[in-house]
Motif scaffolding. Structure first.
Motif, short mmCIF file in Angstrom:
data_model
loop_
_atom_site.label_atom_id
_atom_site.label_comp_id
_atom_site.label_asym_id
_atom_site.label_seq_id
_atom_site.Cartn_x
_atom_site.Cartn_y
_atom_site.Cartn_z
N SER A 1 83.45 47.86 84.16
CA SER A 1 84.62 47.58 84.95
C SER A 1 85.58 48.65 85.01
CB SER A 1 85.32 46.35 84.09
OG SER A 1 86.13 46.77 82.85
N TYR A 2 86.37 48.40 85.86
CA TYR A 2 87.67 49.51 86.20
C TYR A 2 88.42 48.93 86.92
CZ TYR A 2 84.84 49.64 90.59
OH TYR A 2 84.39 49.15 91.77
N TYR A 3 89.59 49.63 87.16
CA TYR A 3 90.73 48.84 87.82
C TYR A 3 91.15 49.55 88.99
CZ TYR A 3 92.14 46.87 83.34
OH TYR A 3 92.27 46.06 82.36
N LEU A 4 91.41 48.49 90.00
CA LEU A 4 91.82 49.01 91.48
C LEU A 4 93.22 48.18 91.86
CD1 LEU A 4 88.70 47.92 93.64
CD2 LEU A 4 89.33 50.08 92.82
N ASN A 5 94.06 49.01 92.43
CA ASN A 5 95.30 48.50 92.77
C ASN A 5 95.30 47.19 93.82
OD1 ASN A 5 95.44 49.97 95.32
ND2 ASN A 5 96.51 51.51 94.46
N ILE B 1 70.02 36.21 78.40
CA ILE B 1 70.26 37.81 78.53
C ILE B 1 71.23 38.09 77.45
CG2 ILE B 1 69.77 37.71 81.01
CD1 ILE B 1 73.10 38.17 81.09
N VAL B 2 71.24 39.13 77.01
CA VAL B 2 72.34 39.69 76.12
C VAL B 2 73.31 40.88 76.65
CG1 VAL B 2 72.64 40.66 73.66
CG2 VAL B 2 71.01 38.95 74.06
N LEU B 3 74.55 40.89 76.70
CA LEU B 3 75.22 41.94 76.89
C LEU B 3 75.85 42.51 75.57
CD1 LEU B 3 77.87 40.76 79.76
CD2 LEU B 3 75.44 41.82 80.19
N ARG B 4 75.73 43.84 75.28
CA ARG B 4 76.05 44.38 74.14
C ARG B 4 76.37 45.59 73.95
NH1 ARG B 4 72.27 48.32 73.66
NH2 ARG B 4 70.11 47.98 74.20
N ASP B 5 76.72 46.29 72.98
CA ASP B 5 77.38 47.42 72.96
C ASP B 5 76.29 48.42 73.19
OD1 ASP B 5 80.18 47.12 72.77
OD2 ASP B 5 79.99 46.93 70.70
N TYR B 6 76.57 49.81 73.52
CA TYR B 6 75.52 50.99 73.79
C TYR B 6 75.06 51.13 72.08
CZ TYR B 6 74.02 55.18 75.90
OH TYR B 6 73.36 55.98 76.72
N ARG B 7 73.62 51.59 72.07
CA ARG B 7 73.04 52.10 70.99
C ARG B 7 72.60 53.62 71.35
NH1 ARG B 7 69.50 46.68 70.37
NH2 ARG B 7 71.35 45.19 69.93
N ILE C 1 68.99 38.01 87.28
CA ILE C 1 69.62 38.73 85.97
C ILE C 1 71.13 39.18 86.16
CG2 ILE C 1 69.38 40.72 84.07
CD1 ILE C 1 66.37 40.27 84.63
N GLY C 2 71.30 39.93 87.28
CA GLY C 2 72.65 40.42 87.92
C GLY C 2 73.63 39.25 87.81
N GLY C 3 73.28 38.03 88.27
CA GLY C 3 74.28 36.89 88.53
C GLY C 3 74.66 36.76 87.07
N MET C 4 73.67 36.40 86.18
CA MET C 4 73.90 36.08 84.88
C MET C 4 74.86 37.12 84.05
SD MET C 4 70.40 34.24 83.55
CE MET C 4 69.38 35.48 84.26
N ALA C 5 74.44 38.43 84.21
CA ALA C 5 75.54 39.30 83.57
C ALA C 5 76.91 39.42 84.07
CB ALA C 5 74.53 40.68 83.80
N LEU C 6 76.93 39.21 85.47
CA LEU C 6 78.35 39.31 85.92
C LEU C 6 79.18 37.95 85.34
CD1 LEU C 6 77.66 40.59 89.44
CD2 LEU C 6 78.91 41.92 87.73
N THR C 7 78.43 36.93 85.45
CA THR C 7 79.05 35.82 84.92
C THR C 7 79.45 35.96 83.57
OG1 THR C 7 77.83 34.36 86.50
CG2 THR C 7 78.63 33.28 84.37
N ALA C 8 78.62 36.52 82.65
CA ALA C 8 78.83 36.80 81.38
C ALA C 8 80.15 37.55 81.18
CB ALA C 8 77.77 37.44 80.49
N LEU C 9 79.89 38.72 81.98
CA LEU C 9 81.01 39.88 81.84
C LEU C 9 82.45 39.05 82.22
CD1 LEU C 9 81.95 42.74 81.40
CD2 LEU C 9 81.42 43.08 83.61
N MET C 10 82.49 38.42 83.39
CA MET C 10 83.79 37.59 83.83
C MET C 10 84.16 36.65 82.84
SD MET C 10 83.42 36.77 87.95
CE MET C 10 81.74 36.17 87.98
N SER C 11 83.31 35.93 82.07
CA SER C 11 83.78 35.20 80.75
C SER C 11 84.37 36.00 79.73
CB SER C 11 82.47 34.35 80.46
OG SER C 11 82.74 33.54 79.39
N TYR C 12 83.88 37.03 79.57
CA TYR C 12 84.33 37.85 78.27
C TYR C 12 85.88 38.20 78.99
CZ TYR C 12 85.42 42.31 76.01
OH TYR C 12 85.96 43.30 75.24
N TYR C 13 86.11 38.68 80.17
CA TYR C 13 87.51 39.20 80.50
C TYR C 13 88.16 37.90 80.59
CZ TYR C 13 85.68 43.83 80.92
OH TYR C 13 85.11 45.07 80.68
#
Length: 194
Positions: free
Chosen positions: A83-87, A8-14, A127-139
């Motif tokens: 993503s967003y922030y929670l306290n 999969i690819v996570l990419r910027d909006y086009r 796909i959801g699991g792969m996308a979340l894994t990639a997103l967590m790796s980025y952060y």
């Protein structure tokens, strides 16, 4: 920015993504009602969305920390992660109150993740699991190690995905939502990395 992970690819909006987003918001809305069936989807004005997204894309510095990536599989745009922030009490924190010079934990904020697979034929394929894994790796590459997911007890696909990724329940609000006459709990799930 592009992040490639396991097919999969996570990419910027086009600009080409705008037509998908208009369709997902105005006609192909099953993804929204699977995620939040107690809410009503507000149709988007196509011209306003085009203006807003063009402005956002043109004003984002290349080195900016991304809060949203589009998900692409086999060259096809199928959804997004965000993503967003929670306290510490799992309440939303406005972006403008976050000190961008500190990591999330230094702000008493925790990064919450969201995912929307908007194309129904892509559901149930991991796909959801792969996308979340990639997103967590980025952060994680930015120094973050704690992540939250918010969902509801009737969202079995999300709960299955979160369980496979090692998320654990940290808060349950009983009977927070009613769907088709049945009460469901609001859930907050957490994953921490060492």
């Amino acid at each position: 920015m592009n992040i490639m992970f396991d097919g999969i690819v996570l990419r910027d909006y086009r600009l080409s993504d705008i037509e998908d987003e208009i369709r997902w918001t105005n006609t192909d809305t099953a993804w929204f009602y699977a995620d939040t069936p107690w809410m009503e989807m507000e149709p988007v004005d196509p011209d306003a969305l085009r203006r807003d997204m063009t402005e956002i894309m043109s004003s984002m510095p290349e080195n900016a920390v991304r809060w949203r990536f589009e998900i692409e599989v086999g060259g096809r745009h199928i959804g997004m992660v965000s993503s967003y922030y929670l306290n510490d009490h799992f309440e939303p924190i406005p972006w403008e109150s976050i000190d961008q010079n500190k990591n999330a934990e230094g702000n008493n904020a925790v990064r919450a993740l969201g995912i929307e697979i908007c194309e129904m034929d892509a559901w149930g394929r991991g796909i959801g699991g792969m996308a979340l894994t990639a997103l967590m790796s980025y952060y994680r590459s930015l120094g973050e190690s704690r992540f939250l997911l918010e969902t509801w007890s009737g969202n079995l696909r999300m709960l299955g995905c979160a369980g496979k990724l090692g998320f654990r329940e940290v808060q349950r609000t009983p009977c927070a939502y009613t769907v088709n006459g049945k009460a469901y709990d609001a859930l907050v799930l957490e994953k921490r990395f060492p």
